[in-house]
Design a protein around this motif. Structure first.
Motif, PDB file in Angstrom:
ATOM      1  N   LEU A 185       1.105  -1.193  -0.191  1.00  0.00           N
ATOM      2  CA  LEU A 185       0.077   0.305  -0.051  1.00  0.00           C
ATOM      3  C   LEU A 185       0.946   0.991  -0.130  1.00  0.00           C
ATOM      4  CD1 LEU A 185      -2.271  -1.015   2.670  1.00  0.00           C
ATOM      5  CD2 LEU A 185      -2.827  -1.437   0.032  1.00  0.00           C
ATOM      6  N   GLY A 186       0.327   2.395  -0.516  1.00  0.00           N
ATOM      7  CA  GLY A 186       0.820   3.387   0.020  1.00  0.00           C
ATOM      8  C   GLY A 186       0.745   4.491   1.205  1.00  0.00           C
ATOM      9  N   ALA A 187       1.310   5.689   1.399  1.00  0.00           N
ATOM     10  CA  ALA A 187       0.587   6.046   2.048  1.00  0.00           C
ATOM     11  C   ALA A 187      -0.651   6.729   1.666  1.00  0.00           C
ATOM     12  CB  ALA A 187       1.912   6.869   2.610  1.00  0.00           C
ATOM     13  N   GLY A 188      -1.662   6.790   3.341  1.00  0.00           N
ATOM     14  CA  GLY A 188      -3.117   6.705   3.295  1.00  0.00           C
ATOM     15  C   GLY A 188      -4.007   6.184   2.428  1.00  0.00           C
ATOM     16  N   ASP A 189      -3.353   4.408   2.300  1.00  0.00           N
ATOM     17  CA  ASP A 189      -3.929   3.542   1.901  1.00  0.00           C
ATOM     18  C   ASP A 189      -4.654   3.344   2.695  1.00  0.00           C
ATOM     19  OD1 ASP A 189      -3.987   3.964  -0.606  1.00  0.00           O
ATOM     20  OD2 ASP A 189      -1.975   2.742  -1.304  1.00  0.00           O
ATOM     21  N   GLY A 190      -5.559   2.281   2.717  1.00  0.00           N
ATOM     22  CA  GLY A 190      -6.734   1.420   3.908  1.00  0.00           C
ATOM     23  C   GLY A 190      -6.581   0.703   4.701  1.00  0.00           C
ATOM     24  N   LEU A 191      -7.094  -0.509   5.369  1.00  0.00           N
ATOM     25  CA  LEU A 191      -6.699  -1.224   5.429  1.00  0.00           C
ATOM     26  C   LEU A 191      -8.413  -1.426   6.764  1.00  0.00           C
ATOM     27  CD1 LEU A 191      -6.238  -4.509   5.976  1.00  0.00           C
ATOM     28  CD2 LEU A 191      -4.674  -3.486   8.176  1.00  0.00           C
ATOM     29  N   LEU A 192      -9.274  -2.641   6.070  1.00  0.00           N
ATOM     30  CA  LEU A 192     -10.542  -2.398   6.735  1.00  0.00           C
ATOM     31  C   LEU A 192     -10.412  -4.061   7.126  1.00  0.00           C
ATOM     32  CD1 LEU A 192     -13.198  -0.992   7.354  1.00  0.00           C
ATOM     33  CD2 LEU A 192     -14.223  -2.216   5.085  1.00  0.00           C
ATOM     34  N   ILE A 193     -10.157  -4.352   8.087  1.00  0.00           N
ATOM     35  CA  ILE A 193      -9.967  -5.815   8.924  1.00  0.00           C
ATOM     36  C   ILE A 193     -11.075  -5.748   9.704  1.00  0.00           C
ATOM     37  CG2 ILE A 193      -8.170  -4.314  10.229  1.00  0.00           C
ATOM     38  CD1 ILE A 193      -6.364  -7.211   9.927  1.00  0.00           C
ATOM     39  N   GLY A 194     -11.779  -6.465  10.404  1.00  0.00           N
ATOM     40  CA  GLY A 194     -12.607  -7.503  11.667  1.00  0.00           C
ATOM     41  C   GLY A 194     -11.757  -8.610  12.873  1.00  0.00           C
ATOM     42  N   THR A 195     -12.118  -8.020  13.516  1.00  0.00           N
ATOM     43  CA  THR A 195     -11.601  -8.894  14.781  1.00  0.00           C
ATOM     44  C   THR A 195     -12.293  -9.410  15.924  1.00  0.00           C
ATOM     45  OG1 THR A 195     -10.712  -7.160  15.873  1.00  0.00           O
ATOM     46  CG2 THR A 195      -9.225  -7.771  14.349  1.00  0.00           C
ATOM     47  N   ASP A 196     -12.186 -10.496  16.187  1.00  0.00           N
ATOM     48  CA  ASP A 196     -13.316 -10.946  17.293  1.00  0.00           C
ATOM     49  C   ASP A 196     -12.907 -10.239  19.011  1.00  0.00           C
ATOM     50  OD1 ASP A 196     -15.509 -12.185  18.327  1.00  0.00           O
ATOM     51  OD2 ASP A 196     -14.473 -13.957  18.649  1.00  0.00           O
ATOM     52  N   LEU A 197     -13.642 -10.042  19.341  1.00  0.00           N
ATOM     53  CA  LEU A 197     -13.092  -9.033  20.771  1.00  0.00           C
ATOM     54  C   LEU A 197     -12.641 -10.787  22.255  1.00  0.00           C
ATOM     55  CD1 LEU A 197     -15.410  -6.155  21.221  1.00  0.00           C
ATOM     56  CD2 LEU A 197     -12.659  -5.930  21.090  1.00  0.00           C
ATOM     57  N   VAL A 198     -11.745 -10.044  22.666  1.00  0.00           N
ATOM     58  CA  VAL A 198     -11.615 -10.792  23.854  1.00  0.00           C
ATOM     59  C   VAL A 198     -12.445 -10.503  24.574  1.00  0.00           C
ATOM     60  CG1 VAL A 198     -10.700 -11.433  26.068  1.00  0.00           C
ATOM     61  CG2 VAL A 198      -9.541  -9.541  23.972  1.00  0.00           C
ATOM     62  N   LYS A 199     -13.588 -11.766  25.373  1.00  0.00           N
ATOM     63  CA  LYS A 199     -14.704 -12.102  25.604  1.00  0.00           C
ATOM     64  C   LYS A 199     -14.904 -13.240  26.637  1.00  0.00           C
ATOM     65  CE  LYS A 199     -17.189 -11.890  22.250  1.00  0.00           C
ATOM     66  NZ  LYS A 199     -16.709 -12.200  20.976  1.00  0.00           N
ATOM     67  N   ILE A 289      -9.245  -3.923  22.019  1.00  0.00           N
ATOM     68  CA  ILE A 289     -10.004  -2.327  20.598  1.00  0.00           C
ATOM     69  C   ILE A 289      -8.170  -1.933  20.954  1.00  0.00           C
ATOM     70  CG2 ILE A 289     -10.625  -0.562  20.177  1.00  0.00           C
ATOM     71  CD1 ILE A 289     -13.374  -1.268  20.989  1.00  0.00           C
ATOM     72  N   ALA A 290      -7.589  -2.033  21.918  1.00  0.00           N
ATOM     73  CA  ALA A 290      -5.963  -1.139  22.184  1.00  0.00           C
ATOM     74  C   ALA A 290      -5.822  -1.925  21.639  1.00  0.00           C
ATOM     75  CB  ALA A 290      -5.987  -1.053  24.078  1.00  0.00           C
ATOM     76  N   GLY A 291      -5.267  -3.377  21.988  1.00  0.00           N
ATOM     77  CA  GLY A 291      -4.188  -3.968  22.177  1.00  0.00           C
ATOM     78  C   GLY A 291      -4.422  -4.274  19.908  1.00  0.00           C
ATOM     79  N   PHE A 292      -5.440  -3.836  19.608  1.00  0.00           N
ATOM     80  CA  PHE A 292      -5.845  -4.848  18.072  1.00  0.00           C
ATOM     81  C   PHE A 292      -4.639  -2.760  17.021  1.00  0.00           C
ATOM     82  CE2 PHE A 292      -6.768  -4.453  13.812  1.00  0.00           C
ATOM     83  CZ  PHE A 292      -5.774  -6.005  12.816  1.00  0.00           C
ATOM     84  N   LYS A 293      -5.180  -2.185  18.093  1.00  0.00           N
ATOM     85  CA  LYS A 293      -4.406  -1.270  17.752  1.00  0.00           C
ATOM     86  C   LYS A 293      -2.695  -0.958  17.779  1.00  0.00           C
ATOM     87  CE  LYS A 293      -8.122   2.231  18.032  1.00  0.00           C
ATOM     88  NZ  LYS A 293      -8.711   3.960  19.443  1.00  0.00           N
TER      89      LYS A 293
END
Ligand code: AVJ
Length: 322
Positions: A185-199, A289-293
């Motif tokens: 990807l170039g700078a500014g290109d995106g990533l849309l990604i799904g993650t299951d939460l700890v629960k 959320i914080a862990g994935f960020k």
């Protein structure tokens, strides 16, 4: 004729790799098998059945987020964006997103199964005739297939990686994969990604031990596949499905437990099994959320925003390559 011959050779090459991976994994002290092999034709069908099951909330809740926020998500991309989907499979999730996008530049699904890709490509060309589709067959965790996509130019690219597939990679491997994404990807290109939460582990364990036992069949099918494709002689009744949440590793582990001492053979190799030992077949990592960020940051991305379902079981992150 030429096509038929080359597909036979291709099959053999794939089988050699499969055999090598199986012998390597079962040769270890703690036996493992790579989870990507769960998805042969039967396995893919069983997985679709899992996605429809009441206990497996992931697919349903993720779809909910896409339906609710598709316009907002598409707006983040901006016009004339090229959408790339690694591990696209039947490309079912992408259609409503493509439909919401402002004059999409096109769609590039990547998958190891050419049959599934071809079928999906046909379907998308029919339902969204204005969208250009470039399919690539290959393993999205290797750079080769990405190099084949370089010729598709676009002012903006977004990688679409739904389904919590990133959860199947151990943290360091996940970082390696996201870095591979970033490098394409170039700078500014995106990533849309799904993650299951700890629960709560009860909910997690129910999702991987569904009451209709589809996940059990899905897991055991791997042994059946090894029997059929590699001529092994696993007795499926000597193994049981086991899936549990490991809170320290923040992941659901899927295993096949051996119920009785015995041996099996694959090719010319004999493999011993002891009662109680397991074959580790899959990991599904769960993230806060914080862990994935923080994983995104380590991998060359900057988190932009995220969306959740009303029950807050699941997250879709949007990030930009830096
Ligand atoms: C599609 C790989 C993300 O790990 O939740 C479902 C696969 N395994 N039930 C997951 C799966 C057992 C699923 N992924």
């Amino acid at each position: 004729m030429k096509a038929a011959v080359s597909s036979v050779i291709e099959n053999q090459l794939q089988n050699n790799e499969f055999l090598g991976d199986v012998l390597e994994g079962l040769g270890r002290k703690r036996k493992t098998l790579p989870c990507k092999y769960l998805y042969d034709e039967v396995g893919s069908r069983l997985f679709e059945e899992i996605c429809d099951s009441q206990d497996y909330y992931l697919t349903r809740n993720e779809a909910d987020i896409f339906t609710t926020y598709r316009d907002e998500i598409a707006q983040k991309f901006g016009p004339e964006t090229l959408l790339i989907e690694p591990g696209a499979g039947n490309c079912e999730k992408v259609e409503e997103l493509l439909d919401a996008m402002d004059s999409p530049r096109g769609y590039c699904p990547i998958d190891i199964s050419p049959e599934i890709l071809l079928e999906a490509e046909k379907r998308i060309k029919k339902s969204l005739p204005e969208v250009q589709v470039w399919s690539e067959v290959g393993d999205f965790s290797q750079s080769e297939v990405w190099n084949k996509l370089i010729h598709v130019s676009s002012r903006k690219k977004v990688i679409f990686f739904p389904g919590s597939t990133i959860g199947n990679f151990e943290p360091l491997e996940a970082e390696r994969l996201l870095k591979l994404f970033a490098s394409n990807l170039g700078a500014g290109d995106g990533l849309l990604i799904g993650t299951d939460l700890v629960k709560d582990s009860v909910i997690l364990e129910r999702a991987y031990n569904d009451s209709d036992h589809v996940t059990e069949r899905f897991n055991l099918n791997l042994l059946q596949r090894i029997n059929v494709e590699l001529g092994a002689n696993f007795d499926l009744s000597l193994f049981a499905h086991r899936a549990f949440y490991h809170p320290l590793r923040q992941r659901v582990e899927m295993h096949l437990v051996c119920l009785k001492n015995h041996s099996i053979s694959i090719a010319d190799t004999c493999i011993d099994f002891t009662e109680g030992e397991t074959i580790h077949t899959e990991n599904s990592h769960k993230y806060s959320i914080a862990g994935f960020k923080s994983l995104l940051t380590r991998s060359g991305f900057e988190s932009v925003c995220f969306w959740q379902d009303p029950a807050k079981t699941y997250v879709i992150h949007y990030a930009q390559a830096i």
